[in-house]
Design a protein around this motif. Structure first.
Motif, PDB file in Angstrom:
ATOM      1  N   PHE A 116      71.705  21.838  44.922  1.00  0.00           N
ATOM      2  CA  PHE A 116      70.679  22.211  43.953  1.00  0.00           C
ATOM      3  C   PHE A 116      70.936  21.502  42.635  1.00  0.00           C
ATOM      4  O   PHE A 116      72.092  21.377  42.207  1.00  0.00           O
ATOM      5  N   LEU A 117      69.855  21.071  42.009  1.00  0.00           N
ATOM      6  CA  LEU A 117      69.936  20.546  40.653  1.00  0.00           C
ATOM      7  C   LEU A 117      69.541  21.652  39.685  1.00  0.00           C
ATOM      8  O   LEU A 117      68.491  22.284  39.840  1.00  0.00           O
ATOM      9  N   TYR A 118      70.391  21.867  38.695  1.00  0.00           N
ATOM     10  CA  TYR A 118      70.062  22.795  37.606  1.00  0.00           C
ATOM     11  C   TYR A 118      69.666  21.928  36.412  1.00  0.00           C
ATOM     12  O   TYR A 118      70.518  21.321  35.761  1.00  0.00           O
ATOM     13  N   PRO A 119      68.362  21.833  36.104  1.00  0.00           N
ATOM     14  CA  PRO A 119      67.952  20.997  34.970  1.00  0.00           C
ATOM     15  C   PRO A 119      68.346  21.657  33.642  1.00  0.00           C
ATOM     16  O   PRO A 119      68.122  22.857  33.455  1.00  0.00           O
ATOM     17  N   LEU A 120      68.922  20.882  32.748  1.00  0.00           N
ATOM     18  CA  LEU A 120      69.273  21.377  31.415  1.00  0.00           C
ATOM     19  C   LEU A 120      68.129  21.059  30.457  1.00  0.00           C
ATOM     20  O   LEU A 120      67.562  19.959  30.486  1.00  0.00           O
ATOM     21  N   THR A 121      67.800  22.030  29.611  1.00  0.00           N
ATOM     22  CA  THR A 121      66.659  21.844  28.706  1.00  0.00           C
ATOM     23  C   THR A 121      67.031  22.036  27.232  1.00  0.00           C
ATOM     24  O   THR A 121      66.211  21.766  26.359  1.00  0.00           O
ATOM     25  N   HIS A 122      68.260  22.505  26.950  1.00  0.00           N
ATOM     26  CA  HIS A 122      68.679  22.730  25.560  1.00  0.00           C
ATOM     27  C   HIS A 122      69.917  21.883  25.258  1.00  0.00           C
ATOM     28  O   HIS A 122      70.852  21.830  26.059  1.00  0.00           O
ATOM     29  N   ARG A 123      69.932  21.267  24.111  1.00  0.00           N
ATOM     30  CA  ARG A 123      71.080  20.456  23.726  1.00  0.00           C
ATOM     31  C   ARG A 123      72.210  21.333  23.199  1.00  0.00           C
ATOM     32  O   ARG A 123      72.011  22.484  22.826  1.00  0.00           O
ATOM     33  N   VAL A 124      73.379  20.782  23.172  1.00  0.00           N
ATOM     34  CA  VAL A 124      74.599  21.350  22.588  1.00  0.00           C
ATOM     35  C   VAL A 124      75.163  22.498  23.419  1.00  0.00           C
ATOM     36  O   VAL A 124      76.207  22.363  24.058  1.00  0.00           O
ATOM     37  N   TRP A 125      74.470  23.672  23.449  1.00  0.00           N
ATOM     38  CA  TRP A 125      75.115  24.865  24.022  1.00  0.00           C
ATOM     39  C   TRP A 125      74.933  25.025  25.526  1.00  0.00           C
ATOM     40  O   TRP A 125      75.796  25.587  26.209  1.00  0.00           O
ATOM     41  N   GLU A 126      73.824  24.514  26.093  1.00  0.00           N
ATOM     42  CA  GLU A 126      73.506  24.884  27.473  1.00  0.00           C
ATOM     43  C   GLU A 126      74.451  24.263  28.490  1.00  0.00           C
ATOM     44  O   GLU A 126      74.864  24.914  29.455  1.00  0.00           O
ATOM     45  N   ARG A 127      74.838  22.986  28.280  1.00  0.00           N
ATOM     46  CA  ARG A 127      75.705  22.349  29.273  1.00  0.00           C
ATOM     47  C   ARG A 127      77.068  23.049  29.378  1.00  0.00           C
ATOM     48  O   ARG A 127      77.482  23.404  30.487  1.00  0.00           O
ATOM     49  N   PRO A 128      77.791  23.276  28.269  1.00  0.00           N
ATOM     50  CA  PRO A 128      79.076  23.972  28.424  1.00  0.00           C
ATOM     51  C   PRO A 128      78.930  25.405  28.937  1.00  0.00           C
ATOM     52  O   PRO A 128      79.766  25.879  29.719  1.00  0.00           O
ATOM     53  N   TYR A 129      77.846  26.087  28.516  1.00  0.00           N
ATOM     54  CA  TYR A 129      77.610  27.469  28.977  1.00  0.00           C
ATOM     55  C   TYR A 129      77.395  27.493  30.493  1.00  0.00           C
ATOM     56  O   TYR A 129      78.000  28.277  31.229  1.00  0.00           O
ATOM     57  N   THR A 130      76.515  26.602  30.993  1.00  0.00           N
ATOM     58  CA  THR A 130      76.218  26.553  32.424  1.00  0.00           C
ATOM     59  C   THR A 130      77.417  26.047  33.216  1.00  0.00           C
ATOM     60  O   THR A 130      77.719  26.550  34.310  1.00  0.00           O
ATOM     61  N   ALA A 131      78.113  25.059  32.666  1.00  0.00           N
ATOM     62  CA  ALA A 131      79.294  24.514  33.343  1.00  0.00           C
ATOM     63  C   ALA A 131      80.367  25.587  33.525  1.00  0.00           C
ATOM     64  O   ALA A 131      81.024  25.658  34.576  1.00  0.00           O
ATOM     65  N   ALA A 132      80.540  26.428  32.506  1.00  0.00           N
ATOM     66  CA  ALA A 132      81.532  27.499  32.612  1.00  0.00           C
ATOM     67  C   ALA A 132      81.144  28.466  33.721  1.00  0.00           C
ATOM     68  O   ALA A 132      81.989  28.908  34.520  1.00  0.00           O
ATOM     69  N   GLY A 133      79.855  28.810  33.795  1.00  0.00           N
ATOM     70  CA  GLY A 133      79.386  29.699  34.858  1.00  0.00           C
ATOM     71  C   GLY A 133      79.570  29.079  36.228  1.00  0.00           C
ATOM     72  O   GLY A 133      80.028  29.735  37.170  1.00  0.00           O
ATOM     73  N   LEU A 134      79.245  27.788  36.345  1.00  0.00           N
ATOM     74  CA  LEU A 134      79.385  27.115  37.632  1.00  0.00           C
ATOM     75  C   LEU A 134      80.848  26.912  38.009  1.00  0.00           C
ATOM     76  O   LEU A 134      81.185  26.898  39.193  1.00  0.00           O
ATOM     77  N   LEU A 135      81.724  26.760  37.011  1.00  0.00           N
ATOM     78  CA  LEU A 135      83.154  26.668  37.310  1.00  0.00           C
ATOM     79  C   LEU A 135      83.628  27.971  37.952  1.00  0.00           C
ATOM     80  O   LEU A 135      84.376  27.959  38.938  1.00  0.00           O
ATOM     81  N   MET A 136      83.190  29.086  37.393  1.00  0.00           N
ATOM     82  CA  MET A 136      83.507  30.374  38.018  1.00  0.00           C
ATOM     83  C   MET A 136      82.920  30.435  39.422  1.00  0.00           C
ATOM     84  O   MET A 136      83.563  30.880  40.372  1.00  0.00           O
ATOM     85  N   TYR A 137      81.687  29.979  39.559  1.00  0.00           N
ATOM     86  CA  TYR A 137      80.987  29.999  40.847  1.00  0.00           C
ATOM     87  C   TYR A 137      81.744  29.163  41.877  1.00  0.00           C
ATOM     88  O   TYR A 137      81.839  29.535  43.048  1.00  0.00           O
ATOM     89  N   ASP A 138      82.283  28.023  41.424  1.00  0.00           N
ATOM     90  CA  ASP A 138      83.002  27.121  42.326  1.00  0.00           C
ATOM     91  C   ASP A 138      84.361  27.670  42.739  1.00  0.00           C
ATOM     92  O   ASP A 138      84.922  27.242  43.755  1.00  0.00           O
ATOM     93  N   THR A 139      84.932  28.570  41.945  1.00  0.00           N
ATOM     94  CA  THR A 139      86.322  28.987  42.197  1.00  0.00           C
ATOM     95  C   THR A 139      86.478  30.447  42.603  1.00  0.00           C
ATOM     96  O   THR A 139      87.499  30.815  43.175  1.00  0.00           O
ATOM     97  N   MET A 140      85.478  31.288  42.340  1.00  0.00           N
ATOM     98  CA  MET A 140      85.639  32.725  42.573  1.00  0.00           C
ATOM     99  C   MET A 140      85.839  33.095  44.039  1.00  0.00           C
ATOM    100  O   MET A 140      86.518  34.054  44.357  1.00  0.00           O
ATOM    101  N   GLY A 141      85.210  32.370  44.940  1.00  0.00           N
ATOM    102  CA  GLY A 141      85.262  32.769  46.349  1.00  0.00           C
ATOM    103  C   GLY A 141      86.480  32.279  47.088  1.00  0.00           C
ATOM    104  O   GLY A 141      86.555  32.395  48.306  1.00  0.00           O
TER     105      GLY A 141
END
Length: 579
Positions: A116-141
């Motif tokens: 899946f592609l998660y399109p980013l639409t906001h500068r500065v804050w959205e990429r690190p915020y989403t990346a942190a969530g996806l890092l948890m998603y990638d490692t939690m299981g």
């Protein structure tokens, strides 16, 4: 040849017409440890869990396996990214662990990675915020069989998904989940339960509960095909009926410990060439998320999330639902989709645990299990991905009513039918194709639907080479698959084959109408239908499709429901509601 025929007849996982009389006799004459009500994924999973613990189990379903919610999901095995934002870490961790088990051990033939592609639409804050969530998603299981997240510039994201408007994103992140044909997966879980000794019977509706003093001691059931009734004795009964949980609870005469509310989710299916992309997409909406999911030669776009208080068996999509999906997906597509692009539409009901909030998207996806009376357990809530955990919890809750000590759940180590030997057969696909005169891509398609049962499927065409030809108006499927659906997979009606054993009803613009005669004739051969029965099955199916098409042009749930519920029922003997 005679020994092969005998093996087929004695195969416990063969849910064919000959098995129905045998299972009816067993239901009325044996005493079971557990009766499981409901042939969705949780009911099928509960039957498998109990059978592999060594318990004597009966599973009864009023309609068809996966005929409700379990054939109408987003068809994903996923942790649920949005649950991270709701801080439901336990649910996400549990779901990701289940996703991994499905991909590696339990159902590698049925469950596949999907990007899946998660399109980013906001500068500065959205990429690190989403990346942190996806890092948890990638490692939690824990261990994982899918790649981790990959960050993309706007140009990189547009190369991956050329269909997007340039203005719709400033960059993107690709991540992976998994997907499966939900109806086929559920049916395979039920057949695996039968393989381990469970008595599995569809078109068998619970119409009453048996009692001994203050405890539930079984159920009374009706065969909705011929009207016969019998009583099933059991130490405990588990209610796995999803959105029908409250209805069954009323029938039992007791009060439930929780309430279940139905939330309607609508999906549309469009041709693959309408959205030029190498990846699926996940898009934020004002209330939830919208998925664009690759599905063979198609895309599935969904879902909606609205309260539903009408017919539980046949939830109807409205024009408003379809417009909502088109509006949101078109907000990011360079070439918008139109109503004319839609090949299929399906609506399903999520069984959500009722909370104080009136917004269905806020209701809990956590499951609840309760011993609502001595001998009666109910389970509801949860999500498709965690069906196996729900099943184990349900059997654990029923253990107090069972004689002797219950063994622990082992289904995390039990592959579904077709999983063993699947990977070797993928490597041998070219040889198998040559042996049967099929194109290798066709054999790979069969392997991803049947796994190592592919030999059994192809054996159904012995002496009948015409069955290895594609269905005329649904060329993704072979005639032999229709025959096998009726002879081995428990299909009893034309609708069962067109809507669930295959997905013809949502994958072709004709919704199965154009091939109903050919498919009806093949099913009728196996099930011994008269010409009149074949004609009636075709008429009922066409009426269903016509009602669905008309309902999808209506402005409101009430108007759509009135049209959809007026269509004849394939199982005419069904009682609705049972209370």
């Amino acid at each position: 040849m005679a020994s092969a025929q005998h093996a087929a007849e004695t195969n416990p996982a063969r849910l064919g017409p000959a098995k129905r009389e045998e299972t009816w006799h067993r239901l009325g004459n044996e005493t079971f440890d557990l009766v499981v009500i409901g042939g969705g994924v949780v009911g099928a999973g509960t039957a498998l869990d109990a059978a592999t613990r060594g318990l004597r189990v009966a599973l009864v379903e009023a309609r068809d396996l996966a005929s409700g919610t379990s054939s109408r999901s987003s068809k994903l095995f996923h942790g649920g990214l949005r649950y991270l934002e709701q801080l439901e870490f336990g649910l996400v961790r549990e779901a990701l662990r289940e996703r991994e088990l499905m991909l590696t051990t339990i159902a590698p033939h049925l469950v596949k990675p999907v990007s899946f592609l998660y399109p980013l639409t906001h500068r500065v804050w959205e990429r690190p915020y989403t990346a942190a969530g996806l890092l948890m998603y990638d490692t939690m299981g824990g261990a994982r069989s899918v790649p981790g997240q990959k960050h993309l510039t706007r140009a990189g994201a547009l190369r991956m998904v050329p269909a997007l408007k340039r203005s719709a994103l400033i960059g993107g992140i690709r991540y992976y989940d998994a997907q499966s044909d939900d109806a086929r997966h559920t049916m395979t879980v039920a057949r695996t339960a039968a393989h381990y000794g469970a008595v599995v019977r569809t078109s068998t509706q619970v119409v009453g509960f048996l009692r001994e003093a203050d405890r539930v001691s079984g159920v009374r059931v009706r065969d909705v095909e011929d009207g016969r009734e019998t009583e099933i004795s059991a130490a405990a009964v588990i209610n796995c009926t999803g959105v029908w949980t409250d209805e069954l609870q009323r029938l039992s005469g007791g009060r439930g410990r929780f309430r279940v509310r139905a939330s309607k989710g609508v999906h549309i299916v469009v041709p693959r060439d309408r959205i030029v992309s190498e990846s699926g997409m996940i898009l934020r909406t004002e209330k939830s998320v919208l998925f664009v999911i690759p599905w063979g030669n198609h895309w599935i776009v969904g879902t909606t999330d609205t309260d539903w208080n009408l017919d539980l068996a046949h939830p109807a999509a409205t024009k408003h639902d379809i417009d909502y999906l088109l509006e949101h997906v078109n907000s990011v597509l360079a070439t918008p989709l139109t109503h004319d692009d839609i090949e299929g539409v399906y609506a399903g009901l999520r069984p959500l645990l009722a909370g104080e909030s009136e917004e269905t998207s806020k209701l809990s996806r956590e499951h609840a299990v309760a011993r609502v009376a001595p001998g009666l357990v109910a389970i509801a809530g949860g999500k498709y991905t965690t069906y196996r955990v729900m099943a184990a919890d349900a059997v654990d809750a029923a253990a107090v009513d069972l004689p002797g000590r219950s063994q622990p759940s082992i289904t995390d180590k039990v592959p579904l039918l077709g999983a063993d030997g699947y990977h070797a057969l993928v490597n041998q696909a070219d040889h198998l194709a040559a042996e049967h005169g099929l194109h290798p891509y066709r054999v790979r398609h069969l392997l991803d639907r049947y796994g190592s049962l592919v030999h059994e499927v192809l054996a159904s065409a012995d002496g009948r080479p015409e069955l290895l030809k594609p269905i005329e108006h649904a060329p993704d499927y072979l005639g032999v698959e229709v025959v096998y659906a009726a002879s081995h997979e428990g299909a009893l009606h034309l609708e069962d084959v067109l809507a669930r054993r295959t997905r013809i009803s949502i994958e072709y613009a004709h919704r199965g109408v154009d091939c109903a005669e050919q498919v009806g004739a093949l099913v009728g051969e196996v099930l011994g239908w008269s010409p009149e029965t074949v004609k009636r099955e075709i008429e009922v199916y066409r009426a269903r499709v016509d009602a669905e098409r008309k309902s999808q042009s209506q402005p409101s749930d009430e108007a759509a429901d009135a049209l959809r519920s007026a269509a004849p029922e394939a199982r005419a003997g069904i009682v609705e509601p049972v209370s």
